[in-house]
Design an enzyme around this catalytic site. Structure first.
Site, short mmCIF file in Angstrom:
data_model
loop_
_atom_site.label_atom_id
_atom_site.label_comp_id
_atom_site.label_asym_id
_atom_site.label_seq_id
_atom_site.Cartn_x
_atom_site.Cartn_y
_atom_site.Cartn_z
CD GLU A 1 1.67 -5.84 5.36
OE1 GLU A 1 2.54 -6.71 5.66
OE2 GLU A 1 0.86 -6.00 4.44
N GLY B 1 0.66 -5.07 0.89
CA GLY B 1 -0.58 -5.09 0.10
C GLY B 1 -0.38 -5.69 -1.28
CD GLU C 1 -2.29 -7.64 2.90
OE1 GLU C 1 -1.95 -6.47 2.62
OE2 GLU C 1 -2.87 -7.93 3.95
CB ALA D 1 -0.88 -0.01 1.24
#
Ligand code: CAA
Length: 258
Positions: A132, A109, A112, A65
């Site tokens: 993260e 992310g 993911e 992200a």
């Protein structure tokens, strides 16, 4: 289709969606995730497309992200604004097969998002990780859930808690990816695999995808029942008539439009 953070190509019945924020290692921001949802839905509804490849660059599928975009978020921005939930999971609604083709960094992310694809092909240079914790948060797009279901608790905990990255060979050994290919051949191989899938009846491909995903949400008995409905219903479809006739007539099946 024109997007600012994606590049789009089609190859016959295969669509290739490339994440494209080269200056930020393809960090996933709101605009990119909105565009990705838009492109995926358009291809899912396009009868000329049977299979989708999602990829990034040779350096990064996506490094997570966008940290710069979210660094100043507060709880109201994230929970109130439905961060992640608002636009990251459109891919889960896509009925046609989506292959993730991963090179370089596949982190946070990015990992993911990759795990939301139907299966993954990795370039030899791919590195998968969930770092993260190092930026002070838990994963937010399924890392603590999909990773252990895919590679087992011990490896997942190791990656999530230490931020250790695994290379393509380890990713293949653990079942995170289905194949590893030379880095420079990643897209060519992904398109070849997608083309093979795209030549099958798309209606059956969608049913298989739906039934496999059901396996993660239900008991074995219910899952097999679910599958059996599709199997029985198949005998009312042109794909079954064509597939079985072609076999008996010793010719190649023609599944175009089926
Ligand atoms: N968000 C925003 N920008 C990022 C980014 C990210 N996740 N990852 C890399 N970038 C940017 C860098 O800031 C840098 O930009 P500038 O040139 O403007 O400084 C550019 O991409 C290149 O990155 P580096 O200079 O750091 O390149 P490197 O080769 O030295 O390292 C890397 C590459 C190991 C991927 C490193 O960039 C890195 O660790 N990135 C962050 C990875 C990360 O923590 N991901 C998890 C994010 S949180 C998350 O994803 C939450 C969730 O679960 C949804």
């Amino acid at each position: 289709m024109q997007y600012s953070d994606l590049l789009i190509e089609t190859h016959g019945k295969v669509a290739v969606i490339r994440l494209n924020r080269p200056k930020a290692m393809n960090a996933l921001n709101d605009n990119m995730m909105n565009e990705l949802g838009d492109a995926l839905y358009k291809f899912d509804a396009d009868s000329n497309i049977n299979c989708i490849v999602l990829t990034g660059s040779e350096k990064a599928f996506a490094a997570g992200a966008d940290i710069a975009a979210m660094a100043n978020y507060n709880y109201q921005d994230t929970h109130g604004g439905n961060y992640i939930g608002r636009n990251w999971e459109h891919i889960l609604n896509i009925r046609k097969p989506v292959i993730g083709a991963c090179a370089g960094y596949v982190l946070g992310g990015g990992c993911e998002l990759a795990m939301m694809c139907d299966f993954l092909i990795a370039a030899e240079n791919a590195k998968f990780g969930q770092p993260e914790i190092k930026v002070g948060v838990t994963p937010g797009a399924g890392g603590t859930q999909r990773l252990p279901r895919t590679i087992g608790k011990s490896k997942a905990m190791d990656m999530l808690l230490t931020t250790r990255m695994i290379d393509a060979a380890e990713a293949e050994r653990t079942g995170l990816v289905s194949r590893v290919v030379p880095t420079e051949k990643l897209i060519e191989e992904a398109i070849a695999i997608a083309t093979q899938i795209a030549a099958m009846p798309v209606s059956v491909a969608m049913q298989i995808k739906d039934a496999v995903n059901r396996a993660f949400e239900t008991t074995l008995t219910e899952g097999v029942r679910y599958e059996r409905r599709y199997f029985h219903a198949g005998f009312g479809t042109p794909a079954q008539k064509e597939g079985m006739s072609a076999f008996l007539e010793k010719r190649a099946p023609k599944f175009d439009g089926l």
